[in-house]
Design a protein around this motif. Structure first.
Motif, PDB file in Angstrom:
ATOM      1  N   ARG A 194       0.837  -1.203   0.000  1.00 50.32           N
ATOM      2  CA  ARG A 194       0.000   0.000   0.000  1.00 50.32           C
ATOM      3  C   ARG A 194       0.870   1.251   0.000  1.00 50.32           C
ATOM      4  O   ARG A 194       0.597   2.221  -0.693  1.00 50.32           O
ATOM      5  CB  ARG A 194      -0.927  -0.001   1.207  1.00 50.32           C
ATOM      6  CG  ARG A 194      -1.934   1.144   1.196  1.00 50.32           C
ATOM      7  CD  ARG A 194      -2.939   1.079   2.339  1.00 50.32           C
ATOM      8  NE  ARG A 194      -3.686  -0.171   2.295  1.00 50.32           N
ATOM      9  CZ  ARG A 194      -3.744  -1.063   3.303  1.00 50.32           C
ATOM     10  NH1 ARG A 194      -3.101  -0.826   4.428  1.00 50.32           N
ATOM     11  NH2 ARG A 194      -4.440  -2.160   3.190  1.00 50.32           N
ATOM     12  N   THR A 249       0.908   4.070  -2.987  1.00 52.26           N
ATOM     13  CA  THR A 249       0.480   5.456  -2.687  1.00 52.26           C
ATOM     14  C   THR A 249       1.679   6.274  -2.261  1.00 52.26           C
ATOM     15  O   THR A 249       2.334   5.976  -1.282  1.00 52.26           O
ATOM     16  CB  THR A 249      -0.577   5.469  -1.566  1.00 52.26           C
ATOM     17  OG1 THR A 249      -0.033   4.873  -0.414  1.00 52.26           O
ATOM     18  CG2 THR A 249      -1.842   4.741  -1.973  1.00 52.26           C
ATOM     19  N   THR A 260      -1.499   9.907  -3.100  1.00 52.19           N
ATOM     20  CA  THR A 260      -2.201   9.574  -4.337  1.00 52.19           C
ATOM     21  C   THR A 260      -1.822   8.169  -4.782  1.00 52.19           C
ATOM     22  O   THR A 260      -0.703   7.717  -4.578  1.00 52.19           O
ATOM     23  CB  THR A 260      -1.851  10.558  -5.477  1.00 52.19           C
ATOM     24  OG1 THR A 260      -0.448  10.505  -5.689  1.00 52.19           O
ATOM     25  CG2 THR A 260      -2.270  11.961  -5.139  1.00 52.19           C
ATOM     26  N   ILE A 261      -2.783   7.507  -5.380  1.00 48.26           N
ATOM     27  CA  ILE A 261      -2.535   6.153  -5.878  1.00 48.26           C
ATOM     28  C   ILE A 261      -1.842   6.274  -7.223  1.00 48.26           C
ATOM     29  O   ILE A 261      -2.286   7.009  -8.105  1.00 48.26           O
ATOM     30  CB  ILE A 261      -3.848   5.374  -6.013  1.00 48.26           C
ATOM     31  CG1 ILE A 261      -4.481   5.185  -4.635  1.00 48.26           C
ATOM     32  CG2 ILE A 261      -3.605   4.036  -6.690  1.00 48.26           C
ATOM     33  CD1 ILE A 261      -5.807   4.479  -4.649  1.00 48.26           C
TER      34      ILE A 261
END
Length: 77
Positions: A67, A71, A75-76
């Motif tokens: 994760r 990110t 922001t992804i």
């Protein structure tokens, strides 16, 4: 090979397989194993419980690291 040795071998193989569902199935199976003494059953179940806990923590750490990598700055990617 004694029954206990067979159980220890199965527990070892299941732990090495590292599949929590299979570890849980063996935990339940051991609960109903009348051939094992209470102490032997508890010892083997504890080995499985410890492996499940370790596997769960390891999986959670991997997911958190993934994760974090996906990110950056909120922001992804």
């Amino acid at each position: 090979m004694s029954h206990l040795e067979e159980v220890v071998t199965r527990v070892d193989a299941t732990i090495n397989e590292s599949v929590i569902a299979h570890m849980n199935e063996l935990l339940v199976e051991l609960s109903n194993d009348a051939e094992l003494s209470r102490e032997d059953r508890y010892t083997q179940q504890q080995r499985l419980r410890n492996a499940i806990a370790h596997n769960g923590r390891h999986h959670q750490e991997e997911m958190e690291a993934r994760r974090e990598q996906l990110t950056k700055n909120g922001t992804i990617l």
